[in-house]
Structures are given as structure tokens and as C-alpha cells.
Design a protein around this motif. Structure first.
Motif, PDB file in Angstrom:
ATOM      1  N   UNK A   1     -18.773  16.845  -1.829  1.00  0.00           N
ATOM      2  CA  UNK A   1     -17.839  16.728  -2.950  1.00  0.00           C
ATOM      3  C   UNK A   1     -17.901  15.312  -3.499  1.00  0.00           C
ATOM      4  N   UNK A   2     -17.737  15.180  -4.797  1.00  0.00           N
ATOM      5  CA  UNK A   2     -17.649  13.855  -5.409  1.00  0.00           C
ATOM      6  C   UNK A   2     -16.213  13.360  -5.403  1.00  0.00           C
ATOM      7  N   UNK A   3     -15.287  14.227  -4.995  1.00  0.00           N
ATOM      8  CA  UNK A   3     -13.884  13.839  -4.902  1.00  0.00           C
ATOM      9  C   UNK A   3     -12.979  14.860  -5.558  1.00  0.00           C
ATOM     10  N   UNK A   4     -11.678  14.629  -5.420  1.00  0.00           N
ATOM     11  CA  UNK A   4     -10.699  15.450  -6.108  1.00  0.00           C
ATOM     12  C   UNK A   4      -9.584  14.534  -6.570  1.00  0.00           C
ATOM     13  N   UNK A   5      -8.884  14.986  -7.586  1.00  0.00           N
ATOM     14  CA  UNK A   5      -7.953  14.124  -8.309  1.00  0.00           C
ATOM     15  C   UNK A   5      -6.979  13.334  -7.433  1.00  0.00           C
ATOM     16  N   UNK A   6      -6.250  13.932  -6.493  1.00  0.00           N
ATOM     17  CA  UNK A   6      -5.309  13.132  -5.703  1.00  0.00           C
ATOM     18  C   UNK A   6      -5.997  11.994  -4.942  1.00  0.00           C
ATOM     19  N   UNK A   7      -7.157  12.285  -4.376  1.00  0.00           N
ATOM     20  CA  UNK A   7      -7.890  11.265  -3.648  1.00  0.00           C
ATOM     21  C   UNK A   7      -8.429  10.197  -4.608  1.00  0.00           C
ATOM     22  N   UNK A   8      -8.877  10.618  -5.784  1.00  0.00           N
ATOM     23  CA  UNK A   8      -9.385   9.689  -6.787  1.00  0.00           C
ATOM     24  C   UNK A   8      -8.289   8.725  -7.238  1.00  0.00           C
ATOM     25  N   UNK A   9      -7.099   9.243  -7.445  1.00  0.00           N
ATOM     26  CA  UNK A   9      -5.969   8.396  -7.853  1.00  0.00           C
ATOM     27  C   UNK A   9      -5.659   7.369  -6.770  1.00  0.00           C
ATOM     28  N   UNK A  10      -5.638   7.812  -5.512  1.00  0.00           N
ATOM     29  CA  UNK A  10      -5.368   6.889  -4.406  1.00  0.00           C
ATOM     30  C   UNK A  10      -6.460   5.839  -4.300  1.00  0.00           C
ATOM     31  N   UNK A  11      -7.709   6.247  -4.447  1.00  0.00           N
ATOM     32  CA  UNK A  11      -8.826   5.306  -4.379  1.00  0.00           C
ATOM     33  C   UNK A  11      -8.764   4.297  -5.527  1.00  0.00           C
ATOM     34  N   UNK A  12      -8.494   4.769  -6.730  1.00  0.00           N
ATOM     35  CA  UNK A  12      -8.379   3.870  -7.885  1.00  0.00           C
ATOM     36  C   UNK A  12      -7.266   2.849  -7.682  1.00  0.00           C
ATOM     37  N   UNK A  13      -6.131   3.294  -7.139  1.00  0.00           N
ATOM     38  CA  UNK A  13      -5.017   2.376  -6.867  1.00  0.00           C
ATOM     39  C   UNK A  13      -5.400   1.330  -5.831  1.00  0.00           C
ATOM     40  N   UNK A  14      -6.120   1.754  -4.798  1.00  0.00           N
ATOM     41  CA  UNK A  14      -6.547   0.814  -3.759  1.00  0.00           C
ATOM     42  C   UNK A  14      -7.521  -0.210  -4.321  1.00  0.00           C
ATOM     43  N   UNK A  15      -8.460   0.234  -5.141  1.00  0.00           N
ATOM     44  CA  UNK A  15      -9.433  -0.682  -5.743  1.00  0.00           C
ATOM     45  C   UNK A  15      -8.744  -1.659  -6.685  1.00  0.00           C
ATOM     46  N   UNK A  16      -7.791  -1.171  -7.445  1.00  0.00           N
ATOM     47  CA  UNK A  16      -7.027  -2.043  -8.352  1.00  0.00           C
ATOM     48  C   UNK A  16      -6.257  -3.109  -7.555  1.00  0.00           C
ATOM     49  N   UNK A  17      -5.676  -2.693  -6.429  1.00  0.00           N
ATOM     50  CA  UNK A  17      -4.949  -3.621  -5.564  1.00  0.00           C
ATOM     51  C   UNK A  17      -5.890  -4.701  -5.014  1.00  0.00           C
ATOM     52  N   UNK A  18      -7.081  -4.296  -4.609  1.00  0.00           N
ATOM     53  CA  UNK A  18      -8.068  -5.259  -4.092  1.00  0.00           C
ATOM     54  C   UNK A  18      -8.437  -6.270  -5.169  1.00  0.00           C
ATOM     55  N   UNK A  19      -8.712  -5.782  -6.375  1.00  0.00           N
ATOM     56  CA  UNK A  19      -9.063  -6.692  -7.479  1.00  0.00           C
ATOM     57  C   UNK A  19      -7.922  -7.664  -7.794  1.00  0.00           C
ATOM     58  N   UNK A  20      -6.691  -7.181  -7.716  1.00  0.00           N
ATOM     59  CA  UNK A  20      -5.538  -8.042  -7.979  1.00  0.00           C
ATOM     60  C   UNK A  20      -5.405  -9.122  -6.903  1.00  0.00           C
ATOM     61  N   UNK A  21      -5.629  -8.750  -5.642  1.00  0.00           N
ATOM     62  CA  UNK A  21      -5.553  -9.722  -4.543  1.00  0.00           C
ATOM     63  C   UNK A  21      -6.624 -10.796  -4.698  1.00  0.00           C
ATOM     64  N   UNK A  22      -7.819 -10.401  -5.124  1.00  0.00           N
ATOM     65  CA  UNK A  22      -8.900 -11.362  -5.346  1.00  0.00           C
ATOM     66  C   UNK A  22      -8.522 -12.310  -6.474  1.00  0.00           C
ATOM     67  N   UNK A  23      -8.015 -11.765  -7.561  1.00  0.00           N
ATOM     68  CA  UNK A  23      -7.631 -12.591  -8.711  1.00  0.00           C
ATOM     69  C   UNK A  23      -6.480 -13.541  -8.360  1.00  0.00           C
ATOM     70  N   UNK A  24      -5.503 -13.054  -7.594  1.00  0.00           N
ATOM     71  CA  UNK A  24      -4.386 -13.899  -7.164  1.00  0.00           C
ATOM     72  C   UNK A  24      -4.883 -15.049  -6.285  1.00  0.00           C
TER      73      UNK A  24
END
Length: 135
Positions: free
Chosen positions: A36-59
Motif C-alpha cells: 500500500x502507498x498509504x491511507x488517508x488517516x495515516x497520511x494525515x498523521x505522517x504529514x503532521x509529524x513531518x511538519x512538526x520536524x520541519x518546525x523544530x529544525x527551523x526553531x
């Protein structure tokens, strides 16, 4: 879930040509594996985690530029590490690594200590001191 019903929703993993293995039931009612390439609930969680990582790097980058922390913290975040992992990689107690986050302490570190960090981050001491990897 039936093998034919395994979701193939769009995700960040798909762009990296990454597929996850999961179990499904085939036409004979037996368990088998399916990609599977993924499903929406997992994709949303993954996108949120990646966004959080990028924010921590920028901070962390902003704190380095404002002389509130050392580049060690930035590179730790950039390489998706935490304090215990970084400490184990450089072979230094966690409390000492955390102390090295202080700019005054960082600027007094020996080249031997800086080289340990540079090796873990796969950069030069000069890049470590000057935050040249900052995107």
C-alpha cells in the motif's frame, strides 16, 4: 480487509517510491501480504509529524542565529535525533551534550570534541561552527 480493498491513497511516502507491506485476505480467504502507498488517516498523521520536524529544525536554526543555542542543537534536530541518541553517538554524557548547546560553552570546545560531533553529523568542523548546512 480483502487484498483488492487495500488502500492506495496519496502520501509523502509515495513520492519516495516507498510502499508499506500489510496483511490482507486473498480470493481464497487466506492471509497474504499486499503493498500500500498509504491511507488517508495515516497520511494525515505522517504529514503532521513531518511538519512538526520541519518546525523544530527551523526553531533550532533561529535560536542559533539569535545566539540562544549552539549549532549542535540545530544539527541534532536536522538529523532527527534527540539528546539520548546524540549523546550515545558521540560517546558523551547527556548532561554534557546539553551543556554544549550553550553558545559560550560551544565556542570553548576543543577540536577533538567538535570532531566527534562533526563525524556524527557527517560534516566538517567548519560547517559545524558556521551552520553551513542550514536550509
Amino acid at each position: 480487509m480483502k487484498k483488492s480493498e487495500v488502500p492506495q491513497d496519496k502520501s509523502n511516502l509515495e513520492s519516495a517510491n516507498f510502499r508499506e507491506l500489510c496483511y490482507a485476505v486473498d480470493e481464497n480467504g487466506e492471509y497474504t501480504t499486499a503493498h500500500t502507498t498509504g491511507w488517508d488517516p495515516k497520511t494525515i498523521a505522517l504529514d503532521n509529524a513531518i511538519e512538526d520536524i520541519h518546525q523544530r529544525i527551523e526553531d533550532a536554526k533561529n535560536r542559533v542565529q539569535n545566539n540562544q543555542t549552539s549549532p549542535i542543537e540545530y544539527y541534532m534536530e536536522f538529523h532527527k535525533m534527540d539528546l539520548p541518541i546524540l549523546a550515545s553517538y558521540v560517546g558523551i554524557w547527556q548532561w554534557r551534550v546539553k551543556r554544549h548547546f550553550k553558545p559560550k560553552v560551544f565556542h570553548k570546545l576543543s577540536n577533538k570534541i567538535l570532531q566527534k560531533y562533526a563525524d556524527v553529523f557527517e560534516i566538517t568542523i567548519d560547517q559545524l561552527k558556521n551552520l553551513q548546512h542550514a536550509n
